[in-house]
Design an enzyme around this catalytic site. Structure first.
Site, PDB file in Angstrom:
ATOM      1  N   LYS A 138       0.847  -1.199   0.000  1.00 20.88           N
ATOM      2  CA  LYS A 138       0.000   0.000   0.000  1.00 20.88           C
ATOM      3  C   LYS A 138       0.879   1.246   0.000  1.00 20.88           C
ATOM      4  O   LYS A 138       1.852   1.316   0.766  1.00 20.88           O
ATOM      5  CB  LYS A 138      -0.905  -0.019   1.235  1.00 20.88           C
ATOM      6  CG  LYS A 138      -1.956   1.094   1.265  1.00 20.88           C
ATOM      7  CD  LYS A 138      -2.850   0.990   2.511  1.00 20.88           C
ATOM      8  CE  LYS A 138      -3.976   2.010   2.479  1.00 20.88           C
ATOM      9  NZ  LYS A 138      -4.855   1.925   3.665  1.00 20.88           N
ATOM     10  N   SER A 177      -9.861   2.127   2.568  1.00 23.75           N
ATOM     11  CA  SER A 177      -8.929   2.811   1.704  1.00 23.75           C
ATOM     12  C   SER A 177      -7.912   1.904   0.994  1.00 23.75           C
ATOM     13  O   SER A 177      -7.317   2.313  -0.004  1.00 23.75           O
ATOM     14  CB  SER A 177      -8.152   3.846   2.528  1.00 23.75           C
ATOM     15  OG  SER A 177      -7.331   3.195   3.474  1.00 23.75           O
ATOM     16  N   SER A 233     -10.332  -0.025   6.800  1.00 27.97           N
ATOM     17  CA  SER A 233      -9.647   0.111   5.509  1.00 27.97           C
ATOM     18  C   SER A 233      -8.967  -1.149   4.993  1.00 27.97           C
ATOM     19  O   SER A 233      -8.534  -1.182   3.843  1.00 27.97           O
ATOM     20  CB  SER A 233      -8.606   1.237   5.580  1.00 27.97           C
ATOM     21  OG  SER A 233      -9.234   2.485   5.414  1.00 27.97           O
TER      22      SER A 233
END
Lengths: 486, 493
Positions: free
Chosen positions: B77, B157, B181
């Site tokens: 990420k 996210s 997330s």
């Protein structure tokens, strides 16, 4: 002795509270491993944490916590075993993260007290409200470029102790004495070097005025005052200004002001309306700071003797006057010097010599006790020569001056210059006879009742002996000789 | 196909010399080249470094050494700082930011032999539930509704990570979870993902959103793969004061552990109004699977659940408003020149931050401001401790909780965009455990009537991720979740 400003109807009392920022002596910064030492090329003592890089996290420096605890103990204050770090949010170019980590709601040190002494010998207790740990900011340099400001982050993140007093002071003198006393304590503890010129200690001064018996009126805060003298001058100037405002029918607005030493006045920096909303909240990157009672006890056991205790001990152990003891303990180095000089000798004589001849010599040569031209050891030897009657006090002064100049040991000077005291009564008697013979007229005056001339004869005999005569023996010989008929 | 392998199978294959790490990585890089232009799951692909890492893994294998993740290609990420590799947080603010340091979690993954394929897309600064808040464009969910080409969001996210894993262009990926997330995008993309206990994985080097909630965790196609990854990611880090010093167990060993007598609570407050009946049905299915596996099912109450979302949207923005103050255009990141310092701040932050980030900074600034602090921030913290107490009470009688992960399946790009509150509701089931710091695992458990994956969430006691892995693998086995998304490496329907 109270300090009051004259007023139209009634005198004005000044109310003063101080917030002193003291830079913690530590190897590294409060929350990072970067060096906390003063100086260095700009931006050379900066870690990624200090520069506020993404994902960087603060980790509390144990030594800074220990220093705060030591300081709290030195201020006779309550140590809070659990305290907390908060973020104080504001934007400024030299504040990389956009917040300062400080302690707002739960400081590490609670209330305490220190005693100050004033010129007239009276003492007062000044309350300490709290001491908390916080980060210093970096430095903006506005004079390096025509249109741009430069930023030096060397100081960003260095540990500070903010020491807040109660509004207990009532005169510039008290405030000055408070700052000096605080500085002495910090230096004894080794927690802050107290160097106001380099900014490692600075004061925010809160001032208000009132008529006696009134509740507090609005105060103004004078920011970042960096010498004891300026603290006192700023208070005087600000108090006078506030009296003028009140007496002109106005009101004093709560605001932050700056002291301009060149003009001897304070001026407004920002009003209450412009004050930042710092949006304090607990720093979620840090857990509550929990310290152990045993650790605090260990730190307490390791504290040095502090000035008040040392002063009392000097009075009781050495039998010297309280005033002299106060002078001697003002700096730890002086106190240590004195104790070396006094050891095994005459402590009172040592006190007189250190506060008198030594201080004068330091003044004259522009030296400090730390680089004194005469070592404590050498000074002790000199006083030893007086105590064992090798030299008299008069000669000792000469020897001392020579020690200041050459650094030669006192015994060597005495030997080389043949300054040993003469205790041979035959030699003394001979000198007495010579003086009386040469001053027959004075002798006659003496005999006719002018007793004061005795001192003159003593002086003449000493002079005749090159100052080396044992004063007691000279006195005795003269007295006996004059008691006899011509 | 190599890209279909689980991490566990990949490790076995590498050990058995069935294929090399370079082959495994190359297969993934090729798939990225083919699919990423469409999915936009990766913001940066580090092909060269990946092949170098794979080569090193092969060399180690040749010496007879296999590191715990030796040769396994992962997506990272783009919130984890990676040394020498651009780290954007999907923000214009950090568009060209190249950190000179490696986050603790990614350093540990590299230590254990993992190969990084690149940096995955996300909602800007991890703020969002749809990955539509990325400054570099949305991510497409590789799943599609049956007979419908509408582009769906992958959740957020960690949407890029979830989409990459689901589309088989990464064997696993790192995520971060602040209010859901990891778990919500895992649910939307039909993969597994765990938010570990707060403090289990170091936050050092992870771009901060809300420090008291942020927690890195793994995302992978199987529960066991998450367990394998977590073992490498977890551990105490002296540089993160909130990380916890306790041993890291062999999580994978917990997968398949007997569940006899394990007590699983069903919190009655997790029945959201308007929740699709098929999610309720899946939940009931999950309950019966666990009962069949030997668990004892217990009804429990978490009375403050209803306040979770509201308090989350005070606490998280408050922390974010402060955490993002460092992006001021002074030392790094986007800078827009202006004649004054304040002007420079305003112009840089105006240009650098997207709408959702600005919204949360404003909310956070508001709730912390003088006069509102007590009513908002302080009250939220009090409610937060009540939420924590709910869980603590529940865990006196049960070992874990079972809930749906999200109140819906993946929605289409463009849906829910008009109303931030509607978007925030996505996190209604995931936020309470975040507020309490408890671990939560999302497991793909079934499909809705449109053929979209749905996840079930398992919540556990602090630092008892093992029980979650045990329960999760039981659900996984029972659900026998085999359907592939429509867009995967090697096949696009």
């Amino acid at each position: 002795m109270s300090y009051l400003l004259e007023g139209r109807d009634a005198p004005w009392e000044v109310v003063i509270g101080l917030e002193v920022h003291a830079q913690v002596i530590s190897q590294s910064k409060l929350f990072s491993g970067a060096s906390a030492t003063y100086g260095g090329e700009p931006n050379t003592h900066v870690s990624l944490v200090d520069a506020g890089f993404p994902g960087m996290l603060p980790v509390i420096n144990r030594e800074c916590v220990a220093q705060a605890v030591r300081t709290g103990l030195g201020l006779n204050a309550r140590i809070n075993l659990e305290s907390r770090f908060d973020r104080k949010n504001y934007f400024y170019a030299d504040l990389p993260t956009g917040y300062q980590i400080s302690q707002f709601a739960q400081p590490i040190v609670g209330s305490g007290v220190i005693e100050i002494e004033l010129a007239d010998g009276s003492t007062r207790e000044i309350g300490i409200t709290r001491l908390h740990l916080e980060q210093d900011a970096g430095k903006s340099l506005h004079d390096q470029h025509q249109t741009q400001s430069f930023i030096d982050l060397n100081r960003a993140g260095v540990g500070l102790m903010e020491i807040v007093s109660e509004p207990d002071m009532r005169s510039p003198e008290e405030a000055g004495a408070y700052v000096r006393k605080l500085r002495t304590i910090l230096r004894y503890l080794g927690t802050c070097d107290g160097n106001m010129e380099e900014g490692s200690m600075r004061a925010d001064v809160n001032v208000s005025v009132r008529h006696s018996g009134e509740p507090f009126r609005t105060r103004c805060e004078i920011k970042n005052v960096n010498s004891v003298r300026y603290v006192m001058q700023a208070i005087e100037a600000e108090a006078r200004r506030q009296v003028q405002v009140w007496e002109a029918g106005g009101t004093v607005d709560q605001e932050t002001r700056l002291f301009d030493p060149a003009r001897g006045e304070t001026r407004s920096l920002r009003s209450k309306e412009d004050a930042h909303d710092y949006r304090y909240f607990p720093d979620p990157d840090l857990l509550p700071l929990v310290i152990d009672e045993g650790w605090v006890a260990d730190l307490k056991a390791g504290l040095p003797e502090l000035p008040d205790a040392k002063r009392s001990r000097f009075v009781s152990e050495y039998g010297i006057p309280r005033y002299d003891a106060g002078v001697l303990v003002a700096e730890q180095a002086t106190a240590d010097f004195y104790e070396t000089v006094a050891a095994g000798g005459d402590p009172r004589l040592a006190a007189n010599w250190v506060t008198g001849d030594l201080f004068a010599a330091l003044n004259r040569t522009g030296r400090t006790i730390a680089d004194s031209p005469v070592s404590a050891q050498a000074m002790r030897e000199l006083l030893g020569l007086m105590v064992d009657q090798t030299i008299n006090g008069r000669i000792a002064k000469d020897v001392f001056e020579e020690m200041v100049e050459t650094g030669e040991p006192p015994a060597a000077i005495v030997e080389r210059r043949g300054l040993r005291q003469v205790t041979d009564t035959g030699a003394i008697d001979a000198a007495v006879e010579a003086v009386l013979a040469a001053n027959a007229d004075k002798l006659a005056e003496y005999r006719s009742g002018k007793d004061k001339l005795f001192g003159f004869f003593v002086g003449q005999v000493m002079k005749g002996m090159g100052g080396k005569g044992n004063p007691a023996l000279v006195n005795e010989a003269l007295r006996q000789r004059l008691a006899r008929s011509p | 196909m190599l890209t279909d392998l689980s991490i566990a199978d990949g490790l076995r294959g590498l050990r058995g010399k069935e294929f090399s790490a370079v082959e495994l990585t190359t297969a993934h890089l090729d798939a990225i080249a083919a699919l990423n232009p469409r999915l936009n799951a990766y913001l940066t692909v580090t092909a060269e470094a990946a092949l170098r890492g794979a080569g090193a893994a092969d060399a180690a294998l040749a010496r007879g050494e296999q590191a715990p993740l030796g040769g396994i290609p992962l997506g990272i990420k783009d919130l984890f700082c990676t040394e020498g590799v651009r780290t954007t947080a999907a923000s214009r603010m950090l568009e060209n930011f190249v950190p000179p340091y490696e986050s603790t979690v990614t350093r540990q993954l590299l230590r254990d032999g993992a190969v990084f394929l690149g940096k995955t897309n996300l909602d800007e600064f991890a703020m969002g539930s749809s990955n539509t808040n990325s400054a570099f464009g949305p991510v497409e969910n590789p799943w599609h509704r049956t007979g419908d080409d509408a582009v769906l969001v992958p959740g957020g996210s960690s949407g890029g990570s979830a989409a990459a894993v689901a589309a088989r262009i990464a064997m696993g990926a790192t995520g971060t979870d602040t209010g859901g997330s990891i778990r919500q995008p895992a649910s939307f993309c039909g993969i597994a993902g765990i938010k570990p206990t707060y403090g289990r994985c170091s936050r050092w080097g992870v771009v901060a959103f809300a420090s008291s909630l942020d927690q890195p965790g793994p995302m992978a196609r199987t529960v066991e793969d998450c367990a394998i990854m977590l073992r490498s990611m977890a551990g105490y880090d002296a540089r993160d004061s909130t990380s916890v010093d306790r041993p890291v167990p062999d999580y994978a060993a917990a997968c398949g552990r007997s569940l006899k007598g394990v007590r699983v609570g069903i919190p009655r407050e997790y029945r959201a109004d308007g929740m699709p009946s098929e999610i309720e049905a899946l939940w009931q299915q999950g309950i019966s699977w666990l009962r069949d596996a030997g668990c004892e099912i217990v009804d429990v109450s978490l009375p403050h659940t209803q306040y979770g979302l509201a308090t989350y949207y005070i606490v998280a923005p408050a922390e974010c408003s402060s955490n993002l103050a460092r992006y001021d255009g002074i030392r790094y990141g986007r800078r827009v020149e202006a004649p004054t310092l304040d002007g420079l701040y305003e112009a840089s932050r105006e240009a650098g931050f997207g709408a959702e980030v600005k919204r949360r900074i404003l909310i956070g600034t508001y709730v912390l401001s003088s006069g509102y602090y007590d009513a908002y921030y302080l009250r939220a913290q009090k409610v937060r401790s009540l939420i924590l107490r709910d869980f603590t009470e529940a865990y006196r009688t049960v070992d874990a909780l079972l809930t749906p992960t999200a109140p819906s399946a993946a929605f289409a790009l463009g849906e829910n965009m008009d109303d931030p509150i509607k978007m925030y509701l996505n996190d209604i089931f995931t936020v309470p455990a975040s507020m309490a710091g408890m671990p939560g695992l999302s497991v793909p458990a079934g499909l809705d009537h449109q053929g979209l994956p749905l996840g079930l969430q398992l919540l556990g006691r602090p630092f008892d991720e093992e029980t979650l892995f045990a329960l999760g693998s039981a659900i996984e086995q029972a659900a026998d979740f085999r359907r592939l998304p429509s867009v995967t490496a090697g096949r696009v329907r």
